[in-house]
Motif scaffolding. Structure first.
Motif, short mmCIF file in Angstrom:
data_model
loop_
_atom_site.label_atom_id
_atom_site.label_comp_id
_atom_site.label_asym_id
_atom_site.label_seq_id
_atom_site.Cartn_x
_atom_site.Cartn_y
_atom_site.Cartn_z
N ASN A 38 0.83 -1.21 0.00
CA ASN A 38 0.00 0.00 0.00
C ASN A 38 0.86 1.26 0.00
OD1 ASN A 38 -2.43 -1.39 -0.02
ND2 ASN A 38 -2.62 -1.40 2.21
N LEU A 39 1.95 1.25 0.76
CA LEU A 39 2.82 2.43 0.84
C LEU A 39 3.50 2.75 -0.49
CD1 LEU A 39 4.64 1.96 4.28
CD2 LEU A 39 3.19 3.88 3.62
N ILE A 40 3.94 1.73 -1.19
CA ILE A 40 4.69 1.97 -2.43
C ILE A 40 3.85 1.74 -3.69
CG2 ILE A 40 6.91 1.51 -1.33
CD1 ILE A 40 6.92 -1.23 -2.67
N LYS A 41 2.57 1.48 -3.48
CA LYS A 41 1.62 1.33 -4.59
C LYS A 41 1.99 0.18 -5.54
CE LYS A 41 -0.35 5.55 -3.79
NZ LYS A 41 -0.30 5.60 -2.37
N LYS A 42 2.23 -0.99 -4.93
CA LYS A 42 2.51 -2.21 -5.69
C LYS A 42 1.56 -3.30 -5.24
CE LYS A 42 6.29 -1.06 -8.00
NZ LYS A 42 6.42 -1.09 -9.43
N ASP A 43 1.49 -4.37 -5.99
CA ASP A 43 0.64 -5.50 -5.64
C ASP A 43 1.24 -6.25 -4.45
OD1 ASP A 43 -1.53 -7.33 -6.14
OD2 ASP A 43 -0.01 -8.73 -6.90
N ARG A 44 0.38 -6.67 -3.51
CA ARG A 44 0.85 -7.36 -2.31
C ARG A 44 1.58 -8.66 -2.65
NH1 ARG A 44 0.45 -11.43 0.60
NH2 ARG A 44 -1.22 -12.35 -0.62
N THR A 45 1.09 -9.40 -3.63
CA THR A 45 1.75 -10.67 -3.99
C THR A 45 3.14 -10.42 -4.56
OG1 THR A 45 0.65 -10.68 -6.13
CG2 THR A 45 -0.38 -11.95 -4.36
N TYR A 46 3.33 -9.32 -5.26
CA TYR A 46 4.64 -8.95 -5.79
C TYR A 46 5.62 -8.67 -4.65
CZ TYR A 46 8.09 -6.44 -8.65
OH TYR A 46 9.23 -6.02 -9.26
N VAL A 47 5.16 -7.92 -3.67
CA VAL A 47 5.99 -7.61 -2.50
C VAL A 47 6.28 -8.89 -1.72
CG1 VAL A 47 6.12 -6.30 -0.33
CG2 VAL A 47 5.11 -5.24 -2.37
N SER A 48 5.27 -9.72 -1.55
CA SER A 48 5.44 -10.98 -0.82
C SER A 48 6.46 -11.88 -1.52
CB SER A 48 4.10 -11.68 -0.70
OG SER A 48 4.23 -12.87 0.04
#
Length: 170
Positions: A38-48
């Motif tokens: 949410n902070l960096i405006k990316k998809d959660r699965t991508y960050v995970s």
């Protein structure tokens, strides 16, 4: 390293450093894939996915709570952790505390033989309620009474810290 990786690493490292300085578990609430996405405006699965790849490289410590938390592993190097995954923040804190006590005891020369009894007596006196029992350390000049007293004080501070952490975590 990409801009994405730099942002994620920076966010996690800031939370890790603040946690280690303040011992406040609440600072870790944004150290998870969903919050960072949410902070960096990316998809959660991508960050995970990024976290899990970097976990394999031992760049992060994973705490299997809901949500799953991540901490920067490099900030824990001094504790010589055996694992990069923990079931709870409490488990990580207990591991760190046990490592600190071990380091303090091992820094006393002769901790295996000649100092075993005094070290055990010091540990026993610390186990008593209300910050332990007082100790009298005596001996000839130059045998390490002051050194031992400083190490004892460090162990006492560690026990007080452990009690505070348990109180904060419960």
């Amino acid at each position: 390293m990409t801009e994405f990786a730099n942002k994620v690493d920076q966010i996690v490292q800031e939370a890790t450093i603040e946690f280690l300085q303040t011992k406040n578990v609440d600072v870790l609430k944004n150290s998870n894939a969903g919050s960072i996405a949410n902070l960096i405006k990316k998809d959660r699965t991508y960050v995970s996915r990024y976290f899990n790849e970097r976990l394999k490289q031992h760049a992060f410590i994973k705490i299997n709570t809901r949500p799953v938390l991540f901490l920067t592993a490099s900030d824990f190097r001094e504790y010589h952790l055996d694992s990069y995954e923990y079931n709870s923040v409490e488990e990580l804190v207990e591991t760190i505390d046990s490592r600190k006590e071990k380091v303090i005891i091992q820094s006393i020369i002769g901790h295996h033989d000649s100092m075993r009894v005094p070290i055990e007596q010091a540990k026993t006196s610390l186990a008593y309620p209300n910050n332990g029992l007082p100790m009298i350390i005596f001996g000839e000049s130059g045998v390490g009474k002051s050194f031992f007293a400083k190490k004892y004080l460090n162990m006492q501070k560690l026990k007080i810290f452990q009690k505070m952490m348990l109180h904060l975590l419960l």
